[in-house]
Design an enzyme around this catalytic site. Structure first.
Site, short mmCIF file in Angstrom:
data_model
loop_
_atom_site.label_atom_id
_atom_site.label_comp_id
_atom_site.label_asym_id
_atom_site.label_seq_id
_atom_site.Cartn_x
_atom_site.Cartn_y
_atom_site.Cartn_z
N LYS A 36 40.86 -48.50 42.86
CA LYS A 36 39.45 -48.09 42.77
C LYS A 36 38.60 -48.78 43.84
CE LYS A 36 39.55 -47.02 37.82
NZ LYS A 36 40.88 -46.51 37.92
N CYS A 37 39.07 -48.71 45.06
CA CYS A 37 38.44 -49.41 46.18
C CYS A 37 38.04 -48.39 47.23
CB CYS A 37 39.46 -50.41 46.76
SG CYS A 37 38.95 -51.25 48.26
N GLY A 38 37.05 -48.71 48.02
CA GLY A 38 36.66 -47.83 49.12
C GLY A 38 37.79 -47.63 50.12
N PHE A 39 38.73 -48.56 50.16
CA PHE A 39 39.87 -48.45 51.08
C PHE A 39 41.09 -47.77 50.44
CE2 PHE A 39 37.55 -52.17 52.84
CZ PHE A 39 37.29 -51.64 54.09
N THR A 40 41.00 -47.40 49.16
CA THR A 40 42.13 -46.78 48.46
C THR A 40 42.70 -45.57 49.21
OG1 THR A 40 41.34 -47.62 46.33
CG2 THR A 40 42.88 -45.77 46.25
#
Length: 161
Positions: A36-40
């Site tokens: 659940k990360c912007g980099f996922t």
């Protein structure tokens, strides 16, 4: 002399012990991941890199971590399903670990000492920090989360040849 990375034992996403020596003679890209990360979305690029180079000796190892913004709260089954369903991940995933602090996994203790970050800091700053390891088990470079997987093609090509 055996590279310091090879004796380290990690647990795969099913909880089985894996000795890093199993990846001897391979170029290894080690990444701390989160669902659940912007980099996922980098999972997609990592999988593409894996597909492009796996037959030539690249292996990508994903280590879920919940230390940054609590962005990996799921259990191992949920993480595995998420990665497979949303990004078609086929590269090896491992059990959730800590990459910083008192409970930092020995693998990450070694990686951080071998390739320091910005301003010679050892601590991992965020999800999707990447470490590149050569075929002899030497940590070559550390890359920030903003480094896209496809930006590593040139160095991976060099290490594989």
């Amino acid at each position: 002399m055996t590279a310091a990375i090879y004796p380290i034992i990690v647990k795969d996403i099913q909880g089985k012990d894996v000795v890093m020596e199993d990846f001897k003679d391979k170029v290894i890209l080690i990444v701390n991941t989160a669902s659940k990360c912007g980099f996922t979305p980098q999972y997609k690029g990592l999988e593409a890199l894996y597909q492009q180079y796996k037959d030539r000796g690249l292996v990508i190892l994903g280590f879920p971590c919940n230390q940054f913004g609590k962005q990996e709260q799921g259990n191992e089954d949920e993480i595995s399903q998420f990665c497979e369903l949303n990004f078609g991940v086929t590269f090896p995933l491992f059990s959730k670990i800590d990459v910083n602090g008192a409970n930092s996994h020995p693998l990450y203790q070694h990686l951080k000492k071998s390739a320091k970050g910005l301003l010679a800091s050892e601590s991992i700053k965020w999800n999707f920090t990447k470490f590149l390891v050569d075929k002899q088990g030497n940590v070559i470079e550390r890359y920030s989360p903003t480094t896209k997987p496809e930006d590593l093609n040139v160095i991976i090509e060099k290490l594989l040849s």
